[in-house]
Design a protein around this motif. Sequence first.
Motif, PDB file in Angstrom:
ATOM      1  N   SER A  69       0.817  -1.222   0.000  1.00  0.00           N
ATOM      2  CA  SER A  69       0.000   0.000   0.000  1.00  0.00           C
ATOM      3  C   SER A  69       0.848   1.269   0.000  1.00  0.00           C
ATOM      4  CB  SER A  69      -1.010   0.036   1.162  1.00  0.00           C
ATOM      5  OG  SER A  69      -0.407   0.374   2.382  1.00  0.00           O
ATOM      6  N   ARG A 120       4.710  -3.803 -10.579  1.00  0.00           N
ATOM      7  CA  ARG A 120       4.016  -4.639 -11.561  1.00  0.00           C
ATOM      8  C   ARG A 120       5.024  -5.076 -12.621  1.00  0.00           C
ATOM      9  NH1 ARG A 120       0.081  -1.646 -15.488  1.00  0.00           N
ATOM     10  NH2 ARG A 120       2.055  -1.409 -16.606  1.00  0.00           N
ATOM     11  N   GLN A 123      -7.412  -4.189  -5.980  1.00  0.00           N
ATOM     12  CA  GLN A 123      -7.552  -3.701  -7.352  1.00  0.00           C
ATOM     13  C   GLN A 123      -6.359  -2.797  -7.668  1.00  0.00           C
ATOM     14  OE1 GLN A 123     -10.128  -4.403  -9.548  1.00  0.00           O
ATOM     15  NE2 GLN A 123     -10.890  -5.907  -8.076  1.00  0.00           N
ATOM     16  N   TYR A 124      -5.235  -3.411  -7.974  1.00  0.00           N
ATOM     17  CA  TYR A 124      -3.972  -2.659  -8.091  1.00  0.00           C
ATOM     18  C   TYR A 124      -3.966  -1.697  -9.279  1.00  0.00           C
ATOM     19  CZ  TYR A 124      -2.623  -5.852 -11.877  1.00  0.00           C
ATOM     20  OH  TYR A 124      -2.577  -6.564 -13.043  1.00  0.00           O
ATOM     21  N   GLU A 125      -4.642  -2.044 -10.378  1.00  0.00           N
ATOM     22  CA  GLU A 125      -4.624  -1.161 -11.554  1.00  0.00           C
ATOM     23  C   GLU A 125      -5.250   0.197 -11.234  1.00  0.00           C
ATOM     24  OE1 GLU A 125      -3.123  -1.448 -14.233  1.00  0.00           O
ATOM     25  OE2 GLU A 125      -2.939  -3.544 -14.860  1.00  0.00           O
ATOM     26  N   GLN A 126      -6.208   0.204 -10.313  1.00  0.00           N
ATOM     27  CA  GLN A 126      -6.858   1.469  -9.955  1.00  0.00           C
ATOM     28  C   GLN A 126      -5.915   2.398  -9.203  1.00  0.00           C
ATOM     29  OE1 GLN A 126     -10.510   0.632  -7.865  1.00  0.00           O
ATOM     30  NE2 GLN A 126     -11.352  -0.625  -9.532  1.00  0.00           N
ATOM     31  N   ALA A 127      -4.859   1.836  -8.625  1.00  0.00           N
ATOM     32  CA  ALA A 127      -3.905   2.653  -7.868  1.00  0.00           C
ATOM     33  C   ALA A 127      -2.878   3.319  -8.764  1.00  0.00           C
ATOM     34  CB  ALA A 127      -3.193   1.795  -6.829  1.00  0.00           C
ATOM     35  N   PRO A 135      -1.875   5.820 -11.447  1.00  0.00           N
ATOM     36  CA  PRO A 135      -2.408   6.983 -12.171  1.00  0.00           C
ATOM     37  C   PRO A 135      -1.973   6.973 -13.631  1.00  0.00           C
ATOM     38  CG  PRO A 135      -0.559   7.642 -10.793  1.00  0.00           C
ATOM     39  CD  PRO A 135      -0.830   6.198 -10.472  1.00  0.00           C
ATOM     40  N   THR A 136      -2.870   7.368 -14.507  1.00  0.00           N
ATOM     41  CA  THR A 136      -2.568   7.384 -15.951  1.00  0.00           C
ATOM     42  C   THR A 136      -2.309   8.780 -16.476  1.00  0.00           C
ATOM     43  OG1 THR A 136      -4.948   7.447 -16.405  1.00  0.00           O
ATOM     44  CG2 THR A 136      -3.887   5.284 -16.361  1.00  0.00           C
ATOM     45  N   ARG A 164      -0.114  12.890  -5.150  1.00  0.00           N
ATOM     46  CA  ARG A 164      -0.499  11.766  -5.993  1.00  0.00           C
ATOM     47  C   ARG A 164       0.659  10.787  -6.148  1.00  0.00           C
ATOM     48  NH1 ARG A 164      -4.878   9.870  -6.989  1.00  0.00           N
ATOM     49  NH2 ARG A 164      -4.567   9.497  -9.205  1.00  0.00           N
TER      50      ARG A 164
END
Length: 380
Positions: free
Chosen positions: A176, A181, A247-251, A253-254, A350
């Motif tokens: 956390s 990845r 839900q790691y992809e949500q963490a 930022p794009t 962020r």
Amino acid sequence: MKFIINGATLAHSLNSVMGLIAKNNTIPIVENFLFELKGNNLSITATDLETLANINIELQQAEEMGKNAVCVPAKEFSNLVNQSTDVPLTIFVNEDYSIDISTNRGKYSFKGVEPDDYPQMTQIDDANTFTIKSSTLVKAISKTIFATSNDEFRPQMAGVFFEFSKKGLTFVGTDSHKLVRFRNVSFATDDERGFILPKKTLIILQRILSSINEDMDVKVENNVSNVAFYFGDYNISCRLIEGKYPQYEQAIPTDNPNKLIINTSSLLQSIKRVQLFANPATNQIRFSISEKQLVITAEDSNQGTKGKEELNCSYEGESLDIGLNAKYIIEILNNIETEDVCFELSRPDRPCVITPYAEEADSSDESLLMLVMPVILMGN
């Protein structure tokens, strides 16, 4: 059983799985290795009840006599073998499960245990199966395991997530505060599935695979509760961590309009020096980033110490100050293999995305993305 084996060969095998042996007052039999003679093959098993490792060693001389299976006291037996790596060992198991060992310079005896209650490898029914190169698996473990959690109240984060999808085989570790990845696109599949592998199993697996001077195929079988790895003379199985992985992809930022590119080694060494002046309770350092310069500072007001270094960099975006945990950044940079590293940022509050950077497009099937959460800058 009676057999002759090279001391160094036996020591290497025992040491590779010794990490599974620990004192267990509830089930003391798992403080032993299980030795089984099957023709000219010696089978050695170690387990901590969650993970089980089995090794098969082909013997030059073996006889089925006395007892052909016995539980051997792991610590005491390994201590002797590790001091006898330069000689052949003749090992005989008597009818009463006592164990006699002889070399060209001495004789030794141990009290063995009847093996009937020793745990056996779980049969994996309805298994999904895939094969992966040992070099890829070792790399995936090494890149992700440091990011896993030690929090016993969040068991899902205490392991590495293996996920199959259309994007490939993805390995994820997170506590956390940081996230890694690692992805290999050659495993892309429409059959989406995943499982969480415990950290201890991964450490054992990584240690064994790294000690083998060969890039070999590793066969992996898993169902909803167990996983097994088969390679060379080894079989390793364990229970999977239950529960749903975050839900790691949500963490991740794009939208990161600010991009910092800097020499990996120079940045790592600067952070190590500046960290010496950070508050040891927080490990907080400050990145002050402008067009061509990164200023790294740290301060411990309790001790009255300050540290500051300036580095040249390439930066696109607005000037930015962000607080980071030096320990986490050092861990991440130690796993970056490219000459330069890229930091993608948006705001000081962020997450910061960190990736290897190369000017030319990478044709590899593998990709690595790391993420670290910022810390609140003291005094801001």
